[in-house]
Design a protein around this motif. Structure first.
Motif, mmCIF file in Angstrom:
data_model
loop_
_atom_site.group_PDB
_atom_site.id
_atom_site.type_symbol
_atom_site.label_atom_id
_atom_site.label_comp_id
_atom_site.label_asym_id
_atom_site.label_seq_id
_atom_site.Cartn_x
_atom_site.Cartn_y
_atom_site.Cartn_z
ATOM 1 N N TYR A 2 -16.937 -1.224 9.371
ATOM 2 C CA TYR A 2 -16.089 -1.410 10.292
ATOM 3 C C TYR A 2 -16.689 -2.395 11.478
ATOM 4 O O TYR A 2 -15.963 -3.495 11.787
ATOM 5 C CB TYR A 2 -15.581 -0.141 11.214
ATOM 6 C CG TYR A 2 -14.491 0.615 10.361
ATOM 7 C CD1 TYR A 2 -13.064 0.275 10.479
ATOM 8 C CD2 TYR A 2 -15.192 1.412 9.421
ATOM 9 C CE1 TYR A 2 -12.306 0.976 9.580
ATOM 10 C CE2 TYR A 2 -14.002 1.893 8.446
ATOM 11 C CZ TYR A 2 -12.529 1.864 8.939
ATOM 12 O OH TYR A 2 -11.598 2.404 7.958
ATOM 13 N N ASP A 22 -14.316 7.260 8.417
ATOM 14 C CA ASP A 22 -13.619 6.047 8.752
ATOM 15 C C ASP A 22 -12.659 6.329 9.649
ATOM 16 O O ASP A 22 -11.905 5.425 10.438
ATOM 17 C CB ASP A 22 -12.979 5.392 7.320
ATOM 18 C CG ASP A 22 -13.791 5.184 6.233
ATOM 19 O OD1 ASP A 22 -15.143 4.994 6.722
ATOM 20 O OD2 ASP A 22 -13.498 4.843 5.139
ATOM 21 N N THR A 70 -12.713 3.635 12.886
ATOM 22 C CA THR A 70 -11.805 2.719 13.371
ATOM 23 C C THR A 70 -11.390 2.690 14.777
ATOM 24 O O THR A 70 -11.170 1.568 15.219
ATOM 25 C CB THR A 70 -10.224 2.601 12.463
ATOM 26 O OG1 THR A 70 -9.672 1.512 12.621
ATOM 27 C CG2 THR A 70 -9.689 3.940 12.723
ATOM 28 N N SER A 82 -9.136 -2.384 11.756
ATOM 29 C CA SER A 82 -8.855 -1.211 10.557
ATOM 30 C C SER A 82 -9.112 -1.899 9.023
ATOM 31 O O SER A 82 -9.214 -3.119 8.820
ATOM 32 C CB SER A 82 -7.513 -0.889 10.706
ATOM 33 O OG SER A 82 -6.828 -0.114 9.478
#
Length: 353
Positions: free
Chosen positions: A95, A62, A66, A23
């Motif tokens: 990520y 995002d 994640t 994260s």
């Protein structure tokens, strides 16, 4: 302390206590009232924008990434890969870097905003440009990830949809219920699919009393769902939704039909005017594709006026700084003046009168 959407909504996501969470503290983006623009346009309803441009890499991607990277790491993958018009590549690269994994992104040659390309490169991804469009890039990525031990992290990956559905959870949590109308840009169609999934799950759990009408908007030059067939050479200034054959086409149609919603088109001009108006009236700067969710409200209101007491949410999928060149193109140039008080005041006087 906010620690990201997986920790916040763990009970609603496919993770275990042993899952290695990757994260960047995504999510928790603001729901901003745009009452100035609503008043200017004669819209009596409460109108909000969900500003996804304030996620770590500047877009809604995002939320899905994640989950996709977390599950890829859990499965033991060392490399991830995606096709992208920009935002997915930025999120995948960031990520993957956080996870200590390799990342390869395939982008259409000359069809990506510089802000997004810069992100992917800074995060250390292998960025490959190909001749062809996004759909060609996605087909290539699918072929490669089917044959080699590389995890595909485009929205055809179901974990991406799981992460992205949390945007609807946040909207309901903030408003106390689902809105009457949910306007959203449609490109690869994963986001409209995800938001409808989230709204439906929250309603089933009794966390909301109603479901919104899902209102999706495609660029007029890249509108396969509206036309009913793939667009071989999609064209629009909104690079994020320049997609001719959406991977989540069926999901978008189901969201529209099940919610009693609508999928339509907006022109490049309508998106540009909406992008400028939102920034000038309410101080919110979004990328061109995001403005489709604002232009859609204005277009719908002309034929189906909103009523007082109704609630509208427009999802702004990416920050305006994702495409700085476009913003500069449509804005007034700086005015050159003498570096004196008199020179500055001469230019300032129209604002004082």
């Amino acid at each position: 302390m906010w620690t990201g959407i997986i920790e916040k909504y763990r009970a609603h996501l496919p993770v275990l206590d042993t899952t290695p969470i990757v994260s960047l503290c995504e999510g928790n983006t603001p729901l901003i009232s745009i009452d100035n623009l609503a008043k200017k346009m004669g819209i009596p309803a409460r109108w909000y924008v969900k500003y996804e441009g304030l996620n770590p890499t500047g877009s809604f991607k995002d939320r899905g990434m994640t989950m996709a990277i977390t599950k890829a790491k859990e499965a033991g993958s060392k490399i991830v890969m995606c096709a992208s018009t920009g935002n997915t590549s930025a999120a995948a690269a960031a990520y993957a870097a956080k996870a200590g994994m390799g990342c390869c992104v395939i982008i259409p040659d000359g069809k990506i905003a510089l802000g997004k390309l810069a992100q992917a490169m800074m995060h250390g991804a292998l960025v490959l440009q190909i001749s062809g469009n996004f759909d060609d890039a996605l087909n290539l990525v699918r072929d490669i990830t089917d044959e080699y031990p590389i995890a595909l992290v485009n929205s055809v990956n179901p974990y991406r949809i799981e992460g992205q559905k949390t945007g609807s959870f946040e909207i309901v949590d903030a408003l106390g219920d689902a809105p009457d109308f949910h306007f959203i840009p449609v490109g690869n169609a994963g986001n409209i699919t995800a938001y409808w999934k989230g709204y439906s799950e929250y309603k089933t759990l009794g966390k909301s009393q109603r479901l919104p009408r899902m209102m999706g908007y495609q660029a007029s030059g890249a509108a396969p769902i509206v036309l009913g067939y793939p667009v071989l050479n999609p064209e629009t200034i909104a690079t994020a939704i320049r997609i001719g054959n959406p991977a989540s086409w069926k999901g978008a149609v189901n969201a529209r039909d099940d919610s009693g919603g609508h999928i339509d088109t907006v022109t490049d001009e309508e998106m540009t005017v909406s992008q400028q108006a939102l920034a000038a009236c309410d101080g919110v700067f979004c990328e061109p594709a995001s403005a489709a969710a604002v232009a859609g409200v204005l277009k719908w209101h002309k034929e189906h006026p909103f009523q007082e007491g109704q609630t509208i949410v427009s999802v702004l999928t990416g920050h305006g700084l994702k495409d700085p060149n476009r913003a500069i193109e449509i804005s007034s140039s700086p005015i050159t003046v003498l570096g004196t008080k008199e020179g500055v005041m001469a230019a300032l006087m129209p604002l004082l009168s």
